[in-house]
Design a protein around this motif. Structure first.
Motif, mmCIF file in Angstrom:
data_model
loop_
_atom_site.group_PDB
_atom_site.id
_atom_site.type_symbol
_atom_site.label_atom_id
_atom_site.label_comp_id
_atom_site.label_asym_id
_atom_site.label_seq_id
_atom_site.Cartn_x
_atom_site.Cartn_y
_atom_site.Cartn_z
ATOM 1 N N PRO A 165 0.792 -1.221 0.011
ATOM 2 C CA PRO A 165 -0.042 -0.035 0.007
ATOM 3 C C PRO A 165 0.737 1.316 -0.200
ATOM 4 O O PRO A 165 0.458 2.294 -0.379
ATOM 5 C CB PRO A 165 -0.899 -0.016 1.226
ATOM 6 C CG PRO A 165 -0.121 -1.016 2.268
ATOM 7 C CD PRO A 165 0.719 -1.947 1.270
ATOM 8 N N ILE A 166 1.994 1.141 0.377
ATOM 9 C CA ILE A 166 2.954 2.519 0.437
ATOM 10 C C ILE A 166 4.116 2.075 0.654
ATOM 11 O O ILE A 166 4.657 0.847 1.335
ATOM 12 C CB ILE A 166 2.378 3.372 1.778
ATOM 13 C CG1 ILE A 166 3.239 4.582 1.724
ATOM 14 C CG2 ILE A 166 2.745 2.624 3.078
ATOM 15 C CD1 ILE A 166 2.456 5.764 2.842
ATOM 16 N N GLY A 167 5.195 2.968 0.238
ATOM 17 C CA GLY A 167 6.497 2.669 0.775
ATOM 18 C C GLY A 167 7.512 2.470 -0.533
ATOM 19 O O GLY A 167 7.169 1.674 -1.349
ATOM 20 N N SER A 168 8.890 2.944 -0.255
ATOM 21 C CA SER A 168 9.880 2.626 -1.293
ATOM 22 C C SER A 168 11.270 2.358 -0.172
ATOM 23 O O SER A 168 11.329 3.107 0.833
ATOM 24 C CB SER A 168 10.349 3.691 -2.325
ATOM 25 O OG SER A 168 9.332 3.776 -3.280
ATOM 26 N N LEU A 169 12.267 1.482 -0.901
ATOM 27 C CA LEU A 169 13.444 1.445 -0.176
ATOM 28 C C LEU A 169 14.396 2.249 -0.680
ATOM 29 O O LEU A 169 14.461 2.050 -2.108
ATOM 30 C CB LEU A 169 13.672 0.172 -0.025
ATOM 31 C CG LEU A 169 12.735 -0.910 1.019
ATOM 32 C CD1 LEU A 169 12.903 -2.200 0.462
ATOM 33 C CD2 LEU A 169 13.254 -0.558 2.327
ATOM 34 N N LEU A 170 15.248 2.767 0.034
ATOM 35 C CA LEU A 170 16.552 3.491 -0.656
ATOM 36 C C LEU A 170 17.891 2.475 -0.273
ATOM 37 O O LEU A 170 17.828 2.279 1.266
ATOM 38 C CB LEU A 170 16.771 4.861 -0.045
ATOM 39 C CG LEU A 170 18.253 5.565 -0.558
ATOM 40 C CD1 LEU A 170 18.119 5.640 -2.179
ATOM 41 C CD2 LEU A 170 17.933 6.723 0.026
ATOM 42 N N LEU A 219 3.422 -1.469 7.608
ATOM 43 C CA LEU A 219 4.123 -1.167 6.448
ATOM 44 C C LEU A 219 5.074 -2.218 5.936
ATOM 45 O O LEU A 219 5.211 -2.551 4.686
ATOM 46 C CB LEU A 219 4.230 0.315 6.156
ATOM 47 C CG LEU A 219 3.055 1.218 6.851
ATOM 48 C CD1 LEU A 219 3.418 2.700 6.600
ATOM 49 C CD2 LEU A 219 1.784 1.082 5.676
ATOM 50 N N ALA A 220 5.866 -2.427 6.819
ATOM 51 C CA ALA A 220 7.245 -3.099 6.616
ATOM 52 C C ALA A 220 6.646 -4.551 6.271
ATOM 53 O O ALA A 220 7.161 -5.100 5.287
ATOM 54 C CB ALA A 220 8.119 -3.114 7.628
#
Length: 338
Positions: free
Chosen positions: A205-210, A237-238
């Protein structure tokens, strides 16, 4: 409505919702959310990099990376179709004080000759020194186009030989990996930092990883706080992001097959002037000049199909996990009825 506007419209699956419901929680700003810590660490390891940072959006992840790699004044090299240039509200200049230098290659895939031509003369006092190369894989504006591994390797080597940091906007990187067959570690070796979106085809549903080195992510964490992206109990979220990576990565091939089917069908229709090559889950086609894109989209919507305009006469459709076989059959009927 059958929603082909984007792969961002996906909803969490039942399995993902169950994983979210069971997630333990902790304060991520204090570094105490166990699932977030595990997601960051394990995804970085998957790409052969040292550390990761969970961000609310891909735009934030990209802009943190650019800021972290740079020291204004300076310039950034990217293709004219790049998301960081077209769709991130001028963040390159606003956040980092950099001037974009644009290349102009087919489907947004930069060529080595274009990179070399874009490099400003470091001895010219009128030019801002180039500091960063940004590639996008897959390229959204290029119709989901993908780099081959050797292309990324050559561009990375040239950039490093010219003292450029190399960042990958990998919003749909999972699609490229599935389509091209290279490994995460092979991609990771080409870049100083990578952003990867969990909320597009992967279905979170949400989120991006750098992702990047330990030192890079340490300073990126401060920048995330500066940008207002520090979050608290992020475990749910994780959990969604980890489920997406573990359970919904390989199935992206199904989206690619569906996009190819739609592309073949659309190319045969009288309203289609040109179909861009369909490489992953994005279908781009150009309407004949006498047709109104908005009127065309309105006709589709009236019949139950949503798509988006993509500049000029171009229309975009994106396949994703919420497009069922039944929806595909219905969509084909609609696309043949206009």
């Amino acid at each position: 409505m059958i929603d082909f506007r984007s792969d961002t419209v996906t909803r969490p699956s039942q399995g993902m919702l169950a994983a979210m419901q069971k997630a333990p929680l902790g304060d991520d700003v204090f570094g105490e959310d166990p699932l977030t810590n595990a997601l960051e660490r394990e995804t970085a390891q998957r790409f052969g990099l040292e550390a990761g940072l969970f961000c609310p959006s891909g735009t934030m992840a990209n802009q943190i990376a650019i800021k972290n790699h740079s020291s204004a004044p300076g310039s950034l090299i990217c293709d004219q179709r790049s998301h960081v240039y077209l769709y991130e509200v001028g963040g390159i200049s606003f956040h980092s004080g950099l001037s974009p230098i644009l290349t102009h290659d087919e489907a947004g895939l930069m060529q080595p000759s274009s990179l070399l031509a874009a490099l400003p003369n470091p001895h010219d006092l009128h030019k801002a020194n180039a500091q960063i190369l940004v590639l996008e894989n897959t390229c959204n504006k290029g119709g989901g186009s993908c780099y081959d591994l050797d292309q990324m390797q050559v561009l990375s080597q040239l950039a490093r030989e010219n003292n450029l940091a190399v960042h990958l906007d990998g919003a749909r990187l999972a699609n490229a990996i599935v389509a091209k067959g290279y490994s995460e570690k092979e991609v990771g070796a080409c870049f100083d930092s990578i952003s990867i979106c969990l909320s597009k085809g992967l279905g979170a549903p949400i989120g991006s990883l750098l992702l990047g080195s330990a030192n890079f992510i340490h300073s990126a964490r401060r920048l995330r706080k500066l940008f207002g992206g520090g979050m608290r109990q992020t475990g749910q979220l994780a959990a969604a992001g980890q489920y997406a990576l573990d359970q919904q990565w390989a199935r992206l091939a199904e989206d690619h097959e569906k996009a190819a089917e739609l592309g073949q069908l659309i190319a045969q229709q009288a309203y289609c002037e040109e179909l861009a090559p369909v490489q992953t889950n994005i279908v781009l086609f150009r309407l004949k000049e006498e047709l109104s894109p908005q009127a065309f989209l309105d006709q589709l919507a009236a019949k139950g199909l949503l798509a988006v305009p993509f500049g000029g006469q171009w229309i975009r459709l994106v396949t994703h996990l919420d497009i069922s076989l039944g929806s595909m059959q219905q969509a084909k009927q609609i696309l043949c009825s206009i």
